[in-house]
Structures are given as structure tokens and as C-alpha cells.
Design an enzyme around this catalytic site. Structure first.
Site, mmCIF file in Angstrom:
data_model
loop_
_atom_site.group_PDB
_atom_site.id
_atom_site.type_symbol
_atom_site.label_atom_id
_atom_site.label_comp_id
_atom_site.label_asym_id
_atom_site.label_seq_id
_atom_site.Cartn_x
_atom_site.Cartn_y
_atom_site.Cartn_z
ATOM 1 N N ARG A 87 0.986 -1.260 0.123
ATOM 2 C CA ARG A 87 -0.521 -0.332 -0.507
ATOM 3 C C ARG A 87 0.519 1.879 -0.107
ATOM 4 O O ARG A 87 1.818 1.157 0.672
ATOM 5 C CB ARG A 87 -0.578 -0.123 1.008
ATOM 6 C CG ARG A 87 -1.967 -1.008 1.562
ATOM 7 C CD ARG A 87 -3.319 -0.971 -0.055
ATOM 8 N NE ARG A 87 -4.241 -1.616 0.106
ATOM 9 C CZ ARG A 87 -4.587 -2.290 -0.437
ATOM 10 N NH1 ARG A 87 -3.579 -2.395 -1.036
ATOM 11 N NH2 ARG A 87 -5.696 -3.259 -0.761
ATOM 12 N N HIS A 98 -2.279 1.089 -9.905
ATOM 13 C CA HIS A 98 -1.994 -0.205 -8.433
ATOM 14 C C HIS A 98 -2.729 -1.278 -9.306
ATOM 15 O O HIS A 98 -4.647 -1.500 -9.709
ATOM 16 C CB HIS A 98 -3.940 0.714 -7.660
ATOM 17 C CG HIS A 98 -4.088 -0.092 -6.402
ATOM 18 N ND1 HIS A 98 -3.597 0.514 -5.523
ATOM 19 C CD2 HIS A 98 -4.168 -1.408 -5.998
ATOM 20 C CE1 HIS A 98 -3.917 0.017 -4.223
ATOM 21 N NE2 HIS A 98 -4.660 -1.693 -5.180
#
Ligand code: GLV
Length: 308
Positions: free
Chosen positions: A223, A271
């Protein structure tokens, strides 16, 4: 009895077709058209609605449609609500493909060769044999294990680090903060697939980079919150790090003036390392719903103490 879906509407239509075909007993609802909220027992979501107890008074399980659950902000959810991570083989496949791409790109100096291409520069650099390239994975959960297995046949010297002890064939495993410096000191390429928790927030920082061999490279497919972005820029500028492949950022999408966009030592992707695939994830979700209905343990149940 109904399931409420709250995520990407396009893939929602695929999910809906799969439920209609294979589980017609479970009524399908898609956010924000939730119908009578009292019918809803299951929520399948990327992010939970605010004030979930009031909005969905009969909710029994929250199924994350992702491998990571930090974006659900677990602290805001009722402590007794079971939260289940998605152990989708499609996500694991995506993670393995991306990790291979990133590690091979760094191993074969592609960041540098891409830059040379823009400069019309035909120059070869020393090719390091894979056996001499030390690749370390931070996090030793399901995704990490798949990634390590995928990287094994290339012959890299593999290691892994996690907060607790692990034993994985052909991988030197390190555990706990005490062994983190020893792990880092032998990583030419370090790849982060940790869950984001209070303990791992900002773990990819100046101090950590200083333990790596000079010129090491970073892959972050965990993340954005794992990385202190300013410290990465500093480490790349000083030569402590040579390159980074990043799939996640603190703020997504990246602002137009974000310094990573045109940084010559950074490969940045939006992402996309892994995406939940309804085709492969449906069976996993339905199996868990059936387990819950039979009163059995669900696979991927989040430990609320650990936050993953
Ligand atoms: C994606 O980032 C996931 O956690 O599945």
C-alpha cells in the site's frame, strides 16, 4: 436474504450474473439501490458505508473484495462484525505476474536501459547472474509465498521477512524487528507485500533504506502508506537506492505534479498489480457464504487484533 455489493459497477454486473446463475437463493443488491436494508445479511465491498450498524442493521459478514483490508478502516466497524479478506487466485496470479515483471526489470537494469533508449545511447552494463541477485520479500503471507514460488525458477537468492517466524523451502526467513536490519543488509531488491497496519505504516523509510546495500532497488506492491515518499526521493538522489517500481501511492490517483510521474529512476503504475476477477473470486466468496450459513469457519477471516 440478500447480499449488497458496493464496489466497481462494471465488475458488479459480472458478479450479479454469477450469483443469478449459481446462487439464485441469494438476492443481489448493488449500492446505492439497497432496497429494504433489513434483508441484507452480507456486504461485499471495497469500502464500507459510514455508520454501517445503522445503515445495515442485520448485517452478518463484511466480505472485502480485496486482499488488503486497510481501506475498510477496521477501527470504525463494529468489533463483533466478522470481516473476511478475499483470497482470490486471480489476485495471487496478478501479484505474481507484477512481481516477476518488477523484479526482472530491476534485475536486468530496465529502468536504466529505458532511459538510455530515450537518449539514443547504446551501452551495455554488467549482467549480474540471478544466483548473485538477492531478492527479499517483506511480508510472508499468501501473496508473498506465491511470489517467492514464482521467482524461484529464475535462481535468485531469495529471502523473506515477517513479524512472526516462517519456514519456507529455499527461502531464508527472518522474523521480527530485531532481524529486520540483517534481512535488509542482504537485499539487492526488496519487495513489499506487507499488510498496512499501525505497525507497518511508513515502514519503507530513510532508516530502512540505510540498512540496504548501497544501490539496492525497491518494489512496493503493498500500500502507498508503507512508503515515506520524501525519503524515497532522498534515497534515489543520494544513490542509496538505484530504482523503484511502485504500484501504490499514499494518495491515489497521483496528483498531476507528483514528483514520481517523470522521475527517471521510478516506474509508476496505477494500482494495477492485481485486480479482483469475478470469474475466479466468485467461487471463493460463495464458498465462504455457504460456510457461514453452515456455521463453519470462513477462509480469510481477519484477526481484528492484528488488522489483517
Ligand atoms: C488490492 O489492492 C487488494 O488489496 O486486493
Amino acid at each position: 436474504m440478500a447480499l449488497l455489493y458496493k464496489a466497481d459497477p462494471v465488475r458488479g454486473e459480472q458478479w450479479q450474473r454469477l450469483f443469478a446463475k449459481h446462487a439464485p437463493d441469494i438476492q443481489w443488491r448493488a449500492w446505492p439501490d439497497i432496497g429494504d436494508p433489513r434483508d441484507i445479511r452480507y456486504l461485499a465491498a471495497w469500502q464500507a458505508p459510514d455508520d454501517i450498524e445503522t445503515v445495515l442493521p442485520n448485517l452478518k459478514v463484511l466480505f472485502a473484495l480485496s486482499a488488503g483490508v486497510d481501506q475498510l478502516d477496521l477501527g470504525r466497524l463494529p468489533a463483533t462484525l466478522p470481516v473476511v479478506r478475499l483470497l482470490d487466485p486471480g489476485i495471487s496470479q496478478g501479484m505474481c505476474e507484477y512481481a516477476s515483471f518488477a523484479v526482472l526489470s530491476l534485475h536486468r537494469d530496465m529502468v536504466r536501459y529505458r532511459q538510455q533508449q530515450t537518449e539514443r545511447c547504446w551501452q551495455a552494463h554488467r549482467l549480474v547472474p540471478a544466483q548473485q541477485r538477492r531478492v527479499g520479500v517483506m511480508g510472508l503471507g499468501l501473496q508473498a509465498r506465491h511470489i517467492l514460488n514464482t521467482l524461484k525458477p529464475f535462481g535468485f537468492a531469495l529471502s523473506g521477512w515477517a513479524r512472526s517466524e516462517h519456514h519456507i523451502d529455499g527461502v531464508e526467513c527472518f522474523a521480527g524487528t530485531g532481524q529486520l536490519p540483517a534481512f535488509l543488509s542482504q537485499c539487492d531488491i526488496v519487495l513489499c507485500v506487507l499488510p498496512l497496519t499501525e505497525q507497518t505504516k511508513g515502514i519503507l523509510n530513510r532508516q530502512l533504506f540505510q540498512h540496504l546495500p548501497r544501490g539496492a532497488a525497491l518494489v512496493n506492491m503493498g500500500r502507498g502508506g508503507h512508503l515515506v515518499e520524501a525519503h524515497l526521493l532522498e534515497a534515489l538522489a543520494s544513490g542509496q537506492l538505484s530504482a523503484a517500481v511502485l504500484d501504490v501511492l499514499e494518495q491515489e490517483p497521483a496528483a498531476p505534479d507528483h514528483p514520481f510521474w517523470n522521475h527517471r529512476q521510478i516506474i509508476l503504475t496505477p494500482h494495477i498489480a492485481a485486480m479482483t476477477q469475478p470469474e475466479s473470486a466468485f467461487g471463493v466468496l460463495l464458498d465462504n457464504i455457504r460456510r457461514h450459513q453452515r456455521g463453519e469457519t470462513m477462509l480469510g477471516l481477519v484477526d481484528r487484533e492484528r488488522s489483517y
